[in-house]
Write a protein that holds these residues in place. Sequence first.
Motif, mmCIF file in Angstrom:
data_model
loop_
_atom_site.group_PDB
_atom_site.id
_atom_site.type_symbol
_atom_site.label_atom_id
_atom_site.label_comp_id
_atom_site.label_asym_id
_atom_site.label_seq_id
_atom_site.Cartn_x
_atom_site.Cartn_y
_atom_site.Cartn_z
ATOM 1 N N ARG A 152 -24.876 1.263 -14.560
ATOM 2 C CA ARG A 152 -26.226 1.524 -14.065
ATOM 3 C C ARG A 152 -26.295 2.911 -13.434
ATOM 4 N N HIS A 158 -34.770 -1.924 -12.233
ATOM 5 C CA HIS A 158 -35.359 -2.153 -10.917
ATOM 6 C C HIS A 158 -36.051 -0.875 -10.470
ATOM 7 N N GLN A 159 -37.170 -1.021 -9.763
ATOM 8 C CA GLN A 159 -37.802 0.155 -9.168
ATOM 9 C C GLN A 159 -38.489 -0.229 -7.867
ATOM 10 N N ASP A 173 -24.578 -4.387 -7.194
ATOM 11 C CA ASP A 173 -25.865 -5.058 -7.028
ATOM 12 C C ASP A 173 -26.672 -4.583 -5.833
ATOM 13 N N LEU A 224 -30.500 -5.434 -5.959
ATOM 14 C CA LEU A 224 -30.999 -5.285 -7.323
ATOM 15 C C LEU A 224 -31.212 -6.619 -8.029
ATOM 16 N N THR A 225 -30.732 -7.711 -7.427
ATOM 17 C CA THR A 225 -30.948 -9.030 -8.022
ATOM 18 C C THR A 225 -32.198 -9.703 -7.474
ATOM 19 N N GLY A 226 -32.900 -9.069 -6.526
ATOM 20 C CA GLY A 226 -34.152 -9.608 -6.008
ATOM 21 C C GLY A 226 -34.277 -9.433 -4.509
#
Length: 134
Positions: A49, A73-74, A91, A120-122
Amino acid sequence: MRLSAALACFMVLFMAAPAALAEGPPPELEAYGRLPLISDAQLSPDGKRVAAIANFPEGTRLMVLSLTGELLHQVRIESIKARSVRFYDNDHVILLVSDTTRTYGFTGQYEFSGAFAINLTGGSPAPLLSRVNG
């Protein structure tokens, strides 16, 4: 062997540089004051990434992309200045920001800095630094 290959590459670039610089008109004056479209790109620890600060006309964003260019992701950055982005692990990204502010008792303005952890997972960005008294 590697040194001679590196030296050969350097010589080719050195010889081509004057020709590349001589082509085309100089950029307009306003171009020197613009923010770069992409800044502070960082590669994740596993190398899969890339996180970067993107300066679009409609606003600044922290973007995380796969190596194929897929947007993973942003985060939109509204009223603060994005200063730096770093991967903590694969992550999590740490976004360093600042804001120009005034404080009672100080003359003039200064930059107040902060940091946010972005999963990055939420989830929402979580502040890492906050103002405390004392």
